[in-house]
Design an enzyme around this catalytic site. Structure first.
Site, PDB file in Angstrom:
ATOM      1  N   SER A 108       0.927  -1.262  -0.097  1.00  0.00           N
ATOM      2  CA  SER A 108       0.124  -0.007  -0.240  1.00  0.00           C
ATOM      3  C   SER A 108       0.932   1.046  -0.093  1.00  0.00           C
ATOM      4  CB  SER A 108      -0.902  -0.015   1.238  1.00  0.00           C
ATOM      5  OG  SER A 108      -0.604   0.963   2.347  1.00  0.00           O
ATOM      6  N   LYS A 109       0.155   2.433  -0.479  1.00  0.00           N
ATOM      7  CA  LYS A 109       0.898   3.765  -0.429  1.00  0.00           C
ATOM      8  C   LYS A 109       1.515   4.068   1.081  1.00  0.00           C
ATOM      9  CE  LYS A 109      -1.075   5.353  -4.919  1.00  0.00           C
ATOM     10  NZ  LYS A 109      -1.896   6.488  -5.469  1.00  0.00           N
ATOM     11  N   ARG A 110       0.694   3.644   2.006  1.00  0.00           N
ATOM     12  CA  ARG A 110       0.595   3.969   3.370  1.00  0.00           C
ATOM     13  C   ARG A 110       2.205   3.347   3.883  1.00  0.00           C
ATOM     14  NH1 ARG A 110      -4.538   3.190   3.116  1.00  0.00           N
ATOM     15  NH2 ARG A 110      -4.277   0.943   4.127  1.00  0.00           N
TER      16      ARG A 110
END
Length: 489
Positions: A259-261
């Site tokens: 994920s981008k997180r």
């Protein structure tokens, strides 16, 4: 046999995700392995998700990674425009959608949002299981041509939908997954032209890939479920279907979708964390593909020669951050020193403000780091001697104790005080002479000196190299500090 042509068609929505970079890389390697063309196409049909400056990020990332496109918005070879919004302005997508309407393969739909949200259907699949899905009920397919024309003339909002049969199955072939069949009852009459006049991602892809003569479509396997709809469009137009290559999912170490997180999901994230572009490209190439040998370090040219998409995996690829750091360290070791020094200097200067030889410090750390930010923790003691526990002088392998260390430092201090030449060679020879006279091993004397001048158990260089950089005055001050600490025990 037609020339191999692949495309990378990103949406300009921000930084380039590792999955998108892999798609670009694999598309590039497939076509370059065959001597074909690599096309850049900007897919900006989803106007709400566009991010200012994102197109520049795409160009910059491709240039830095060496994935040089043969055609694109800046390099028209007769297949342009290469930006979907510009193709939209020319009416390309609406023209082809109307062709399908004329063939009965698509139709105008005037249903409002409320009606669409009310549609739920329970279907029975081939294996007997039931599944609840939201499938359009073809309500507008039954409208007469005259009614459609009247509603269009009245300016009613509309979309154009694909007309998918409800009976039978659709089969498509993927180069990795083989033949995959899907019940047509599961396929929605997907929208081809949205109410704002723009094409959907799926429809624009098919039209553009055909018009640009794309031979291999490389994308993530999350698009496997969309592929039957693509095939039906190709069949409806009577076009040749390209080869599909669906790449495996990329997961984090916990086997969750990257994920981008997570903090390292984009190319620019990794560069900012001190990774070299060459290492990133090498690592990304191995996220779902294995060479025929055990080789792990590849230049881009070697990847082009070696890459065979039939050796790609269907299993999820784990983004092993530890392995990426190891690989980056290998690339750093092989770097030309001047290039390394240029990249390392900002990190050195974050820590070192004193007037000392930063090139010598760079030489010390070059083979000892995996990413550039590692430099700071390795060299901070040059700036300021840290507070340290005198028990650090105790080393079983070196056979040193606090008592022996105090004795060694006291005996060496006057020798170092009288020494004028503080080069590494001179200091090292001085210590070797002391060891020979004392009849002990090198470590017995080196360990206490290194501890005194660094205040650390782990250093990027030996005692005399550290003293050379520190200089005579600072080295002697630190040795005196060590004696003082040991005497207080």
């Amino acid at each position: 046999m037609s020339k191999t042509r692949t495309r990378f068609a990103p949406s300009p929505t921000g930084r380039m995700h590792v999955g998108n970079l892999r798609t670009a890389l694999y598309a590039y390697l497939i076509t370059k392995h065959e001597g074909g063309d690599f096309i850049l196409r900007i897919e900006d049909t989803d106007q709400e998700r566009l991010v200012e400056g994102a197109v520049d990020i795409i160009y910059r990332t491709l240039a830095k990674t060496g994935l040089v496109h043969d055609e694109g918005p800046d390099l028209d070879k007769g297949f342009g425009p290469y930006v979907q919004s510009e193709r939209q302005e020319k009416g390309i997508y609406l023209e082809y959608a109307k062709m399908l309407v004329d063939k009965g393969e698509a139709y105008y739909c005037f249903c409002d949002k409320e009606r669409l949200e009310s549609l739920h259907q329970v279907i029975t699949m081939a294996n007997g299981e039931t599944k609840e899905i939201n499938v359009y009920d073809k309500h507008c397919l039954s409208l007469s041509k005259e009614e459609v024309e009247a509603r269009l003339a009245a300016g009613e909002p509309y979309v154009i939908r694909q007309n998918v049969p409800r009976e039978g199955t659709t089969t498509f072939h993927d180069e990795l997954y083989g033949d995959i069949s899907v019940d047509n009852a599961e396929l929605d009459d997907m929208i081809l032209i949205k109410s704002d006049g723009y094409p959907t991602y799926n429809f624009a892809n098919v039209v553009d890939d055909h018009l640009m003569e794309i031979t291999h479509v490389v994308r993530g396997n999350e698009y496997l479920s969309s592929s039957p709809k693509y095939n039906r469009l190709y069949d409806a137009f009577g076009w040749e279907v390209p080869k599909y290559v669906h790449c495996p999912l990329i997961t984090d170490e916990n086997h969750q979708k990257l994920s981008k997180r997570c903090g390292h999901s984009s190319y620019e994230d990794l560069v900012e964390q001190g990774f070299l572009t060459e290492a990133i490209v090498n690592f990304v190439a191995l996220l779902g593909w294995s060479p025929s040998s055990n080789q792990e370090i590849f230049s881009l040219e070697e990847l082009i020669a070696e890459f065979d998409y039939l050796h790609m995996s269907k299993s999820p690829a784990v983004f092993d951050y530890t392995k990426l750091k190891w690989m980056n360290g290998e690339y750093i070791k092989k770097m030309d020193f001047d290039a390394f020094y240029e990249m390392a200097l900002p990190y050195i200067k974050e820590v070192i403000t004193k007037d000392i030889d930063t090139k010598k410090i760079a030489e010390m750390v070059k083979t000892r780091i995996e990413v550039f930010p590692d430099i700071k923790d390795l060299i901070d003691f040059f700036e300021t001697l840290p507070e340290y526990d005198p028990q650090m002088y105790v080393h079983k392998k070196m056979k040193t104790t606090t008592e022996s260390s105090l004795e060694v430092l006291k005996e060496l201090l006057p020798i170092f005080e009288q020494l004028d030449d503080y080069s590494n060679d001179s200091l090292y020879q001085t210590l070797v002479s002391y060891v020979e006279q004392k009849g002990c091993k090198n470590g017995y004397a080196m360990w206490p000196v290194r501890t005194a001048v660094s205040g650390k158990q782990m250093t990027p260089a030996g005692a005399t190299e550290i003293m050379e950089v520190l200089g005579k005055e600072e080295s002697l001050a630190r040795i005196r500090k060590g004696i003082e600490l040991l005497e207080q025990m």
